[in-house]
Design an enzyme around this catalytic site. Structure first.
Site, short mmCIF file in Angstrom:
data_model
loop_
_atom_site.label_atom_id
_atom_site.label_comp_id
_atom_site.label_asym_id
_atom_site.label_seq_id
_atom_site.Cartn_x
_atom_site.Cartn_y
_atom_site.Cartn_z
N GLU A 50 1.03 -1.24 0.06
CA GLU A 50 0.01 0.20 0.17
C GLU A 50 0.95 1.39 0.13
O GLU A 50 0.45 2.27 -0.31
CB GLU A 50 -0.94 -0.09 1.24
CG GLU A 50 -2.25 0.73 0.99
CD GLU A 50 -3.58 0.39 2.04
OE1 GLU A 50 -4.23 -0.11 1.60
OE2 GLU A 50 -2.99 0.58 3.28
N HIS A 88 6.33 -27.30 -0.28
CA HIS A 88 5.66 -28.55 -1.08
C HIS A 88 4.57 -28.02 -1.70
O HIS A 88 3.47 -28.62 -2.27
CB HIS A 88 4.91 -29.37 0.00
CG HIS A 88 6.08 -29.96 0.96
ND1 HIS A 88 6.23 -31.22 0.70
CD2 HIS A 88 6.98 -29.61 1.83
CE1 HIS A 88 7.46 -31.67 1.56
NE2 HIS A 88 7.70 -30.53 2.13
N LYS A 94 -13.89 1.25 -3.93
CA LYS A 94 -15.17 1.64 -3.06
C LYS A 94 -16.21 2.28 -3.88
O LYS A 94 -17.37 2.20 -3.70
CB LYS A 94 -14.45 2.45 -2.22
CG LYS A 94 -13.57 1.91 -1.07
CD LYS A 94 -13.23 2.78 0.11
CE LYS A 94 -12.09 1.93 0.99
NZ LYS A 94 -11.49 3.10 1.86
O1 PA5 Z 1 -3.15 1.85 5.83
C1 PA5 Z 1 -4.18 2.53 5.88
O2 PA5 Z 1 -4.31 3.65 6.23
C2 PA5 Z 1 -5.44 1.51 5.58
O3 PA5 Z 1 -5.04 0.19 5.54
C3 PA5 Z 1 -6.51 1.50 6.70
O4 PA5 Z 1 -5.91 1.49 7.99
C4 PA5 Z 1 -7.52 0.86 6.57
O5 PA5 Z 1 -8.31 1.10 5.05
C5 PA5 Z 1 -8.78 0.91 7.55
O6 PA5 Z 1 -9.35 2.24 7.51
P1 PA5 Z 1 -9.99 3.07 8.81
O7 PA5 Z 1 -8.88 2.87 9.98
O8 PA5 Z 1 -10.08 4.42 8.43
O9 PA5 Z 1 -11.14 2.23 8.87
#
Ligand code: PA5
Length: 426
Positions: free
Chosen positions: A278, A299, A414
């Site tokens: 990410e 395996h 989303k």
């Molecule tokens: O690393 C990040 O910012 C994302 O993976 C968020 O943690 C994830 O989308 C969850 O978001 P939130 O804490 O706003 O629910």
């Protein structure tokens, strides 16, 4: 606390050639001047963390341990993976701790959600809902269902005392709900993004409820900050690792495979995949983070790694001293032919599997392999490791000229999903 052996494609000249970039970027991280600079709160968090809040978290966690049998942690992405991986790594996969920790809010799966709700029916549980934005759909739906079940079992007033929320200090739907309902609330600081938040309340509350020494974990991270907040490419193993990743990407190795020989560390690989995937996967750049747990996956994926397309390098996290061990017994008839191992520990066998595989992949298969050696798996070492990887990730992303702290691509699914669900405005 950890040792790094880089793969054989990397030499001192290559590392030294990055010195000026490393100096520039390390200063950028320290001075908070790079892209996404308002999300660098994690860098000094191990020394700047809110001590009063941590004391309150530890006290509340003790209350929760003494008064509930189960804690349901409700979150997704960075609001879940850190606690999950630390829990597995430190408590093992068959923990007999009196407090059970269950994760929900990380999926829409009707099967999973229905199974968890059925399991919780009639049980004495508390909820820790975690969401920085307070609007993440997976988490919100699960929390609504969990809250309904809890209220139906213990009543509205008692339920309020069994709900712990971790969210933004001021804004978001969850924060508004906390203000109205009066839940115990902890802060996910505005300058720390989800995937860099494991050392905040996001990780510390559920881990403290599970009986983990969270202060030791933060102390470990503080040691790492001291060791890695410098631009010395000769000695700073965090930046040596970051630079080697950049070199591998630019030299036709687009996949980094995280490898462990401990099933209880498989979730650490999941945390790493989120952290690096990410943070770096933007603008058509970045290494693809993959993972495998050996010897299990030898395996399955082992064949590809040994002989398949030469697209990947490995980063193996090797635990030198496992917390538990078992001796292989002798049998009189030796029908299974295992008496040559009688009296040997499984740790010895696992270690030889690691050494044999490393040799097979590197020497026979030509697969570049990094090894990170950690002495043992405890809270302090894990805190150190978390910080090592977060700092390395920031350096790696900046070497690619990428903002490590946003995730614009995540919004696309989303938007489509909201449109299909008929949400207003989509
Ligand atoms: O690393 C990040 O910012 C994302 O993976 C968020 O943690 C994830 O989308 C969850 O978001 P939130 O804490 O706003 O629910």
């Amino acid at each position: 606390m950890i040792k790094l052996r880089l793969n054989k494609k990397i030499d001192e000249n290559i590392l030294a050639s990055y010195q000026s970039e490393v100096t520039r970027i390390n200063k950028m991280i320290d001075d908070k001047t790079g892209a996404g600079n308002d999300y660098l709160g994690w860098a000094d968090w191990p020394v700047n963390y809110d001590k009063e809040e941590l004391d309150r978290i530890i006290a509340d966690a003790k209350y929760a341990r003494d008064n509930f049998d189960i804690l349901v942690v409700c979150g997704i992405g960075g609001s879940y993976l850190g606690a999950k991986c630390a829990l597995d790594a430190l408590k093992g996969l068959k923990s007999d701790d009196k407090m059970e920790i269950i994760f929900m809010g990380q999926t829409f799966s009707p099967n999973y959600v229905a199974q968890v709700l059925k399991y919780l029916k009639g049980k004495n549980f508390a909820i820790n809902v975690i969401s920085k934005s307070g609007t993440t759909t997976e988490t919100s739906i699960s929390f609504r269902l969990l809250k309904d079940l809890l209220e139906s079992q213990v009543g509205k007033e008692k339920a309020k005392k069994a709900i712990y929320a971790t969210t933004d200090k001021e804004k978001g739907a969850l924060k508004t709900l906390c203000n109205i309902e009066g839940y115990a609330t902890y802060v996910l600081p505005g300058d720390i993004g989800g995937r860099y938040s494991v050392l905040t309340a996001v990780g510390t509350f559920p881990l403290a409820v599970a009986g983990v020494d969270v202060k030791a974990m933060i102390e470990g991270a503080a040691k790492a900050r001291k060791d890695f907040d410098n631009d010395d490419i000769k000695n700073n193993i965090c930046y040596r690792y970051a630079v080697s990743r950049d070199y591998m990407l630019r030299n036709h190795y687009p996949v980094e495979m995280y490898v462990t020989y401990e099933p209880q560390m498989t979730q650490i690989s999941e945390w790493l995949k989120q952290l690096f995937g990410e943070s770096e996967g933007k603008e058509k750049k970045g290494l693809f983070p993959a993972s495998a747990t050996f010897s299990t996956d030898l395996h399955s994926l082992g064949q590809f790694i040994q002989d398949g397309s030469p697209i990947l390098f490995e980063t193996i996290i090797n635990v030198v001293n496992p917390n538990e061990d078992i001796k292989i017994p002798e049998t009189e008839d030796d029908l299974d032919g295992l008496n040559y191992l009688k009296g040997k520990d499984l740790a010895f066998v696992n270690q030889k599997a690691f050494e044999g595989t490393l040799q097979a992949h590197e020497e026979t298969g030509g697969v570049p392999c990094n090894v990170i050696y950690i002495d043992k798996l405890d809270a302090e070492t894990l805190g150190y490791l978390f910080y090592f990887f977060m700092r390395a990730c920031a350096m790696s992303a900046y070497l690619l000229d990428i903002n490590p702290f946003n995730q614009p691509g995540v919004e696309v699914y989303k938007k489509n999903m909201f449109h299909l669900l008929g949400k207003k405005g989509y």
